[in-house]
Design a protein around this motif. Structure first.
Motif, PDB file in Angstrom:
ATOM      1  N   PRO A  64       0.808  -1.215   0.000  1.00 12.54           N
ATOM      2  CA  PRO A  64       0.000   0.000   0.000  1.00 12.54           C
ATOM      3  C   PRO A  64       0.845   1.269   0.000  1.00 12.54           C
ATOM      4  N   ASN A  65       0.207   2.356  -0.414  1.00 11.08           N
ATOM      5  CA  ASN A  65       0.785   3.702  -0.341  1.00 11.08           C
ATOM      6  C   ASN A  65       2.013   3.902  -1.221  1.00 11.08           C
ATOM      7  N   LEU A  66       2.091   3.140  -2.298  1.00  8.91           N
ATOM      8  CA  LEU A  66       3.205   3.355  -3.228  1.00  8.91           C
ATOM      9  C   LEU A  66       2.819   4.399  -4.268  1.00  8.91           C
ATOM     10  N   LYS A  67       3.821   5.197  -4.650  1.00 13.43           N
ATOM     11  CA  LYS A  67       3.617   6.164  -5.730  1.00 13.43           C
ATOM     12  C   LYS A  67       4.417   5.687  -6.929  1.00 13.43           C
ATOM     13  N   HIS A  68       3.862   5.871  -8.115  1.00 12.76           N
ATOM     14  CA  HIS A  68       4.614   5.515  -9.317  1.00 12.76           C
ATOM     15  C   HIS A  68       4.679   6.711 -10.262  1.00 12.76           C
ATOM     16  N   TYR A  83      22.390  11.331  -3.877  1.00 11.08           N
ATOM     17  CA  TYR A  83      23.318  10.539  -4.695  1.00 11.08           C
ATOM     18  C   TYR A  83      24.722  11.132  -4.633  1.00 11.08           C
ATOM     19  N   LEU A  84      24.788  12.445  -4.720  1.00 15.94           N
ATOM     20  CA  LEU A  84      26.104  13.086  -4.668  1.00 15.94           C
ATOM     21  C   LEU A  84      26.731  12.956  -3.286  1.00 15.94           C
ATOM     22  N   THR A  85      25.903  12.767  -2.291  1.00 10.76           N
ATOM     23  CA  THR A  85      26.419  12.675  -0.928  1.00 10.76           C
ATOM     24  C   THR A  85      26.794  11.245  -0.548  1.00 10.76           C
ATOM     25  N   ILE A  86      25.926  10.298  -0.868  1.00 11.99           N
ATOM     26  CA  ILE A  86      26.158   8.920  -0.386  1.00 11.99           C
ATOM     27  C   ILE A  86      26.343   7.901  -1.500  1.00 11.99           C
ATOM     28  N   GLY A  87      26.147   8.335  -2.756  1.00 13.96           N
ATOM     29  CA  GLY A  87      26.314   7.393  -3.859  1.00 13.96           C
ATOM     30  C   GLY A  87      25.070   6.569  -4.123  1.00 13.96           C
ATOM     31  N   SER A  88      25.251   5.423  -4.762  1.00 14.16           N
ATOM     32  CA  SER A  88      24.111   4.632  -5.243  1.00 14.16           C
ATOM     33  C   SER A  88      23.546   3.720  -4.161  1.00 14.16           C
ATOM     34  N   ARG A  89      23.292   4.279  -3.005  1.00 11.47           N
ATOM     35  CA  ARG A  89      22.658   3.477  -1.942  1.00 11.47           C
ATOM     36  C   ARG A  89      21.166   3.727  -2.025  1.00 11.47           C
ATOM     37  N   TRP A  90      20.546   3.038  -2.987  1.00  6.41           N
ATOM     38  CA  TRP A  90      19.163   3.339  -3.350  1.00  6.41           C
ATOM     39  C   TRP A  90      18.190   3.086  -2.212  1.00  6.41           C
ATOM     40  N   SER A  91      18.468   2.100  -1.419  1.00  6.26           N
ATOM     41  CA  SER A  91      17.535   1.813  -0.326  1.00  6.26           C
ATOM     42  C   SER A  91      17.556   2.946   0.697  1.00  6.26           C
ATOM     43  N   THR A 101      10.048   3.455  -4.173  1.00  7.86           N
ATOM     44  CA  THR A 101      10.863   2.267  -3.949  1.00  7.86           C
ATOM     45  C   THR A 101      12.273   2.495  -4.482  1.00  7.86           C
ATOM     46  N   ASP A 102      13.200   1.694  -3.961  1.00 11.26           N
ATOM     47  CA  ASP A 102      14.577   1.837  -4.434  1.00 11.26           C
ATOM     48  C   ASP A 102      14.667   1.551  -5.933  1.00 11.26           C
ATOM     49  N   ASN A 103      13.871   0.575  -6.395  1.00 13.11           N
ATOM     50  CA  ASN A 103      13.898   0.239  -7.818  1.00 13.11           C
ATOM     51  C   ASN A 103      13.398   1.402  -8.668  1.00 13.11           C
ATOM     52  N   ASP A 104      12.339   2.032  -8.227  1.00 13.26           N
ATOM     53  CA  ASP A 104      11.778   3.178  -8.944  1.00 13.26           C
ATOM     54  C   ASP A 104      12.803   4.301  -9.036  1.00 13.26           C
ATOM     55  N   ILE A 105      13.427   4.571  -7.917  1.00 13.95           N
ATOM     56  CA  ILE A 105      14.388   5.667  -7.864  1.00 13.95           C
ATOM     57  C   ILE A 105      15.610   5.343  -8.718  1.00 13.95           C
ATOM     58  N   LYS A 106      16.033   4.098  -8.631  1.00 13.99           N
ATOM     59  CA  LYS A 106      17.189   3.678  -9.428  1.00 13.99           C
ATOM     60  C   LYS A 106      16.891   3.829 -10.926  1.00 13.99           C
ATOM     61  N   ASN A 107      15.713   3.371 -11.325  1.00 14.21           N
ATOM     62  CA  ASN A 107      15.335   3.510 -12.730  1.00 14.21           C
ATOM     63  C   ASN A 107      15.256   4.974 -13.130  1.00 14.21           C
ATOM     64  N   TYR A 108      14.652   5.754 -12.282  1.00 10.32           N
ATOM     65  CA  TYR A 108      14.480   7.178 -12.576  1.00 10.32           C
ATOM     66  C   TYR A 108      15.835   7.866 -12.702  1.00 10.32           C
ATOM     67  N   TRP A 109      16.734   7.482 -11.814  1.00  8.57           N
ATOM     68  CA  TRP A 109      18.085   8.048 -11.887  1.00  8.57           C
ATOM     69  C   TRP A 109      18.766   7.639 -13.195  1.00  8.57           C
ATOM     70  N   ASN A 110      18.728   6.354 -13.475  1.00  6.96           N
ATOM     71  CA  ASN A 110      19.458   5.853 -14.642  1.00  6.96           C
ATOM     72  C   ASN A 110      18.915   6.385 -15.958  1.00  6.96           C
ATOM     73  N   THR A 111      17.607   6.625 -16.022  1.00  7.11           N
ATOM     74  CA  THR A 111      17.029   7.026 -17.297  1.00  7.11           C
ATOM     75  C   THR A 111      16.906   8.538 -17.444  1.00  7.11           C
ATOM     76  N   ARG A 112      16.806   9.250 -16.346  1.00 10.10           N
ATOM     77  CA  ARG A 112      16.560  10.695 -16.494  1.00 10.10           C
ATOM     78  C   ARG A 112      17.523  11.576 -15.722  1.00 10.10           C
ATOM     79  N   LEU A 113      17.583  11.343 -14.411  1.00 13.10           N
ATOM     80  CA  LEU A 113      18.337  12.289 -13.587  1.00 13.10           C
ATOM     81  C   LEU A 113      19.818  12.309 -13.930  1.00 13.10           C
ATOM     82  N   LYS A 114      20.359  11.150 -14.256  1.00 16.79           N
ATOM     83  CA  LYS A 114      21.789  11.082 -14.565  1.00 16.79           C
ATOM     84  C   LYS A 114      22.112  11.976 -15.766  1.00 16.79           C
TER      85      LYS A 114
END
Length: 212
Positions: A64-68, A83-91, A101-114
DNA sequence: AATATCACCAACCGCACGATA
DNA sequence: ATATCGTGCGGTTGGTGATAT
């Protein structure tokens, strides 16, 4: 001796989850919980799935309560800053973003934010000015991450890579409350950063190579 | 219209770690 | 002390739809 697989790969289903599978898993966990054993869960509820796959499905999509999608500018800034402070510690990063979720954020980083944070490489014909001493000192904490990303993009190979530091620093200036929590916060003004030319300082400190 | 390339993202894989027998 | 197990994590892959050529 290698580690035994968590399940019999030949007997479990892989690939996208069906609505029926989702319903089974969700209904069971909502009424009985996970039982503290993901591996034992799928056979118990008649799912031909690996326990790890069930866990991932629940954590990333069914709980419950997940945002996508629809990341806000504040979320963008927070992800970039962390990310700039602690690196790829997605959790760890995900823990700061309720409903993500860590997976969502990781995907978002890899496809857009990076791409936003590491804009396309540039070629400069004149040597850059020496960086302000405070800037050298202040950015030591985040340079490992930046270096890793440069290597990831193979930017070392052609020696033309420069990073647009002012545009990266803009993410901080957009979020002063985070700015104050960073180690460099008291060492340098945002005006300095915004006036600063593209440089990146490495551990020595030294500068990235650039083309002549 | 057909094909190639890109972007996105769900899901898998393998490793590390802590718990436990 | 050590082997095994379950869990959590980050990296990567592969499918799909969108866009470009």
């Amino acid at each position: 001796m290698g580690r035994a697989p968590c399940c019999d790969k030949a007997k479990v289903k892989k690939g996208p989850w069906s609505p029926e599978e989702d319903a089974k898993l969700k209904s069971h966990i909502q009424t009985h919980g996970t039982g503290g054993n993901w591996i034992a869960l799928p056979p118990k509820i008649g799912l031909q799935r690996c326990g790890k796959s069930c866990r991932l499905r629940w954590l990333n999509y069914l709980r419950p309560n997940l945002k996508h999608g629809g990341f806000t500018a504040d979320e963008d800034n927070l992800i970039c800053t962390l990310y700039l402070t602690i690196g790829s510690r997605w959790s760890v990063i995900a823990a700061q973003l309720p409903g993500r979720t860590d997976n969502d954020i990781k995907n978002y980083w890899n496809t857009r934010l990076k791409k936003k944070l590491f804009p396309k490489q540039r070629i400069r014909s004149d040597p850059p000015p020496p960086p302000p001493p405070l800037l050298q000192e202040s950015f030591l904490s985040c340079t490992n991450n930046l270096e890793a990303d440069f290597q990831h993009h193979n930017l070392w190979e052609n020696s033309t890579a420069m990073i647009d530091l002012p545009s990266q620093m803009g993410i901080y200036s957009a979020m002063p409350q985070l700015h104050t929590s960073l180690p460099m916060a008291n060492a340098i003004s945002w005006e300095d950063m915004n006036n600063y030319q593209p440089w990146i300082v490495l551990d020595e400190p030294r500068l990235l190579p650039y083309s002549q």
